[in-house]
Motif scaffolding. Structure first.
Motif, PDB file in Angstrom:
ATOM      1  N   PHE A 152       0.847  -1.188   0.000  1.00  0.00           N
ATOM      2  CA  PHE A 152       0.000   0.000   0.000  1.00  0.00           C
ATOM      3  C   PHE A 152       0.880   1.235   0.000  1.00  0.00           C
ATOM      4  CE2 PHE A 152       0.473  -1.248   4.429  1.00  0.00           C
ATOM      5  CZ  PHE A 152       0.794  -0.073   5.083  1.00  0.00           C
ATOM      6  N   GLU A 153       0.317   2.333  -0.508  1.00  0.00           N
ATOM      7  CA  GLU A 153       1.070   3.572  -0.645  1.00  0.00           C
ATOM      8  C   GLU A 153       1.264   4.273   0.692  1.00  0.00           C
ATOM      9  OE1 GLU A 153      -0.438   6.302  -3.534  1.00  0.00           O
ATOM     10  OE2 GLU A 153      -0.838   4.705  -4.972  1.00  0.00           O
ATOM     11  N   LYS A 154       2.367   5.008   0.786  1.00  0.00           N
ATOM     12  CA  LYS A 154       2.595   5.895   1.923  1.00  0.00           C
ATOM     13  C   LYS A 154       1.416   6.859   1.992  1.00  0.00           C
ATOM     14  CE  LYS A 154       5.824   9.466   3.489  1.00  0.00           C
ATOM     15  NZ  LYS A 154       4.864  10.527   3.679  1.00  0.00           N
ATOM     16  N   GLY A 155       0.870   7.026   3.153  1.00  0.00           N
ATOM     17  CA  GLY A 155      -0.264   7.927   3.330  1.00  0.00           C
ATOM     18  C   GLY A 155      -1.613   7.237   3.225  1.00  0.00           C
ATOM     19  N   ALA A 156      -1.632   5.979   2.817  1.00  0.00           N
ATOM     20  CA  ALA A 156      -2.902   5.265   2.641  1.00  0.00           C
ATOM     21  C   ALA A 156      -3.653   5.074   3.962  1.00  0.00           C
ATOM     22  CB  ALA A 156      -2.668   3.913   1.978  1.00  0.00           C
ATOM     23  N   MET A 157      -2.924   5.162   5.068  1.00  0.00           N
ATOM     24  CA  MET A 157      -3.561   4.971   6.381  1.00  0.00           C
ATOM     25  C   MET A 157      -3.775   6.304   7.107  1.00  0.00           C
ATOM     26  SD  MET A 157      -1.471   1.541   7.491  1.00  0.00           S
ATOM     27  CE  MET A 157      -2.482   1.096   8.883  1.00  0.00           C
ATOM     28  N   ASP A 158      -3.546   7.407   6.426  1.00  0.00           N
ATOM     29  CA  ASP A 158      -3.672   8.718   7.066  1.00  0.00           C
ATOM     30  C   ASP A 158      -5.092   9.026   7.536  1.00  0.00           C
ATOM     31  OD1 ASP A 158      -0.985   9.113   6.644  1.00  0.00           O
ATOM     32  OD2 ASP A 158      -1.229  10.642   5.076  1.00  0.00           O
ATOM     33  N   HIS A 159      -6.067   8.351   6.989  1.00  0.00           N
ATOM     34  CA  HIS A 159      -7.464   8.595   7.370  1.00  0.00           C
ATOM     35  C   HIS A 159      -7.840   7.950   8.714  1.00  0.00           C
ATOM     36  CE1 HIS A 159      -7.624   4.584   5.630  1.00  0.00           C
ATOM     37  NE2 HIS A 159      -8.746   4.404   6.298  1.00  0.00           N
ATOM     38  N   ILE A 160      -6.956   7.124   9.241  1.00  0.00           N
ATOM     39  CA  ILE A 160      -7.257   6.393  10.475  1.00  0.00           C
ATOM     40  C   ILE A 160      -6.940   7.280  11.678  1.00  0.00           C
ATOM     41  CG2 ILE A 160      -6.709   4.343  11.849  1.00  0.00           C
ATOM     42  CD1 ILE A 160      -5.841   3.023   9.161  1.00  0.00           C
ATOM     43  N   PRO A 161      -7.900   7.462  12.581  1.00  0.00           N
ATOM     44  CA  PRO A 161      -7.639   8.275  13.774  1.00  0.00           C
ATOM     45  C   PRO A 161      -6.527   7.642  14.632  1.00  0.00           C
ATOM     46  CG  PRO A 161      -9.992   7.836  13.530  1.00  0.00           C
ATOM     47  CD  PRO A 161      -9.278   6.981  12.529  1.00  0.00           C
ATOM     48  N   ALA A 162      -5.714   8.472  15.240  1.00  0.00           N
ATOM     49  CA  ALA A 162      -4.578   8.006  16.044  1.00  0.00           C
ATOM     50  C   ALA A 162      -5.007   7.005  17.108  1.00  0.00           C
ATOM     51  CB  ALA A 162      -3.869   9.191  16.690  1.00  0.00           C
ATOM     52  N   GLU A 163      -6.168   7.212  17.706  1.00  0.00           N
ATOM     53  CA  GLU A 163      -6.622   6.299  18.768  1.00  0.00           C
ATOM     54  C   GLU A 163      -6.977   4.905  18.237  1.00  0.00           C
ATOM     55  OE1 GLU A 163     -10.196   8.907  17.645  1.00  0.00           O
ATOM     56  OE2 GLU A 163      -8.079   9.265  18.090  1.00  0.00           O
ATOM     57  N   ASP A 164      -7.152   4.766  16.923  1.00  0.00           N
ATOM     58  CA  ASP A 164      -7.469   3.459  16.334  1.00  0.00           C
ATOM     59  C   ASP A 164      -6.221   2.658  15.952  1.00  0.00           C
ATOM     60  OD1 ASP A 164     -10.097   4.149  16.625  1.00  0.00           O
ATOM     61  OD2 ASP A 164     -10.535   4.297  14.475  1.00  0.00           O
ATOM     62  N   PHE A 165      -5.055   3.302  15.927  1.00  0.00           N
ATOM     63  CA  PHE A 165      -3.849   2.612  15.470  1.00  0.00           C
ATOM     64  C   PHE A 165      -3.482   1.373  16.291  1.00  0.00           C
ATOM     65  CE2 PHE A 165      -2.972   5.905  12.379  1.00  0.00           C
ATOM     66  CZ  PHE A 165      -2.381   5.167  11.378  1.00  0.00           C
ATOM     67  N   PRO A 166      -3.654   1.357  17.605  1.00  0.00           N
ATOM     68  CA  PRO A 166      -3.359   0.107  18.315  1.00  0.00           C
ATOM     69  C   PRO A 166      -4.206  -1.072  17.815  1.00  0.00           C
ATOM     70  CG  PRO A 166      -3.437   1.924  19.860  1.00  0.00           C
ATOM     71  CD  PRO A 166      -3.930   2.459  18.537  1.00  0.00           C
ATOM     72  N   ASP A 167      -5.485  -0.831  17.552  1.00  0.00           N
ATOM     73  CA  ASP A 167      -6.349  -1.895  17.035  1.00  0.00           C
ATOM     74  C   ASP A 167      -5.947  -2.312  15.622  1.00  0.00           C
ATOM     75  OD1 ASP A 167      -7.836  -1.988  19.374  1.00  0.00           O
ATOM     76  OD2 ASP A 167      -9.359  -0.598  18.627  1.00  0.00           O
ATOM     77  N   VAL A 168      -5.590  -1.338  14.799  1.00  0.00           N
ATOM     78  CA  VAL A 168      -5.137  -1.637  13.441  1.00  0.00           C
ATOM     79  C   VAL A 168      -3.850  -2.469  13.500  1.00  0.00           C
ATOM     80  CG1 VAL A 168      -4.258  -0.642  11.277  1.00  0.00           C
ATOM     81  CG2 VAL A 168      -6.259   0.361  12.404  1.00  0.00           C
ATOM     82  N   GLY A 169      -2.939  -2.084  14.366  1.00  0.00           N
ATOM     83  CA  GLY A 169      -1.692  -2.840  14.525  1.00  0.00           C
ATOM     84  C   GLY A 169      -1.936  -4.269  14.954  1.00  0.00           C
ATOM     85  N   LYS A 170      -2.823  -4.469  15.912  1.00  0.00           N
ATOM     86  CA  LYS A 170      -3.156  -5.832  16.363  1.00  0.00           C
ATOM     87  C   LYS A 170      -3.759  -6.650  15.233  1.00  0.00           C
ATOM     88  CE  LYS A 170      -3.939  -4.559  21.165  1.00  0.00           C
ATOM     89  NZ  LYS A 170      -4.946  -4.328  22.205  1.00  0.00           N
ATOM     90  N   ALA A 171      -4.675  -6.037  14.488  1.00  0.00           N
ATOM     91  CA  ALA A 171      -5.315  -6.744  13.374  1.00  0.00           C
ATOM     92  C   ALA A 171      -4.302  -7.100  12.292  1.00  0.00           C
ATOM     93  CB  ALA A 171      -6.446  -5.897  12.793  1.00  0.00           C
TER      94      ALA A 171
END
Length: 117
Positions: free
Chosen positions: A8-27
């Protein structure tokens, strides 16, 4: 079996709120564990573009090294996974799982055949 690059491109995850990143990382880590358990994982990871991070560069055909991408580069990779699977459909299934986990679209490309592999 064939190698596929899922990225995926750099910046493709920029739409994800910072508080959601731990869940995204786990997934995302769960999907990668699944690829490893299935025996299809070759390599993967996210690329660093932190301010001041010059652990990357471009080497020109004359051997000259510069920091950063070519000026005409429009697309930088944000993260990638390489899988070794029997079919394109298998690669697309893994890409779909990664897309859901990372909450962003994935590009799927087949590596050229290597007779020595």
């Amino acid at each position: 079996m064939a190698l596929y690059l899922i990225s995926f491109e750099k910046g493709a995850m920029d739409h994800i709120p910072a508080e959601d990143f731990p869940d995204v990382g786990k997934a995302a880590h769960a999907v990668i564990r699944e690829t490893k358990d299935a025996g299809v994982y070759v390599f993967g990871g996210g690329l660093s573009y932190e301010d001041g991070d010059v652990e990357w560069g471009v080497v020109a055909v004359d051997g000259r090294v510069t920091d950063g991408p070519f000026a005409e580069s429009k697309e930088l990779i944000g993260g990638l996974t390489i899988v070794d699977v029997p079919t394109r459909e298998d690669a697309l299934k893994w890409a779909a799982k990664i897309a859901v986990a990372c909450r962003c679209a994935q590009d799927v490309r087949k590596f050229g055949d290597d007779p020595e592999r």
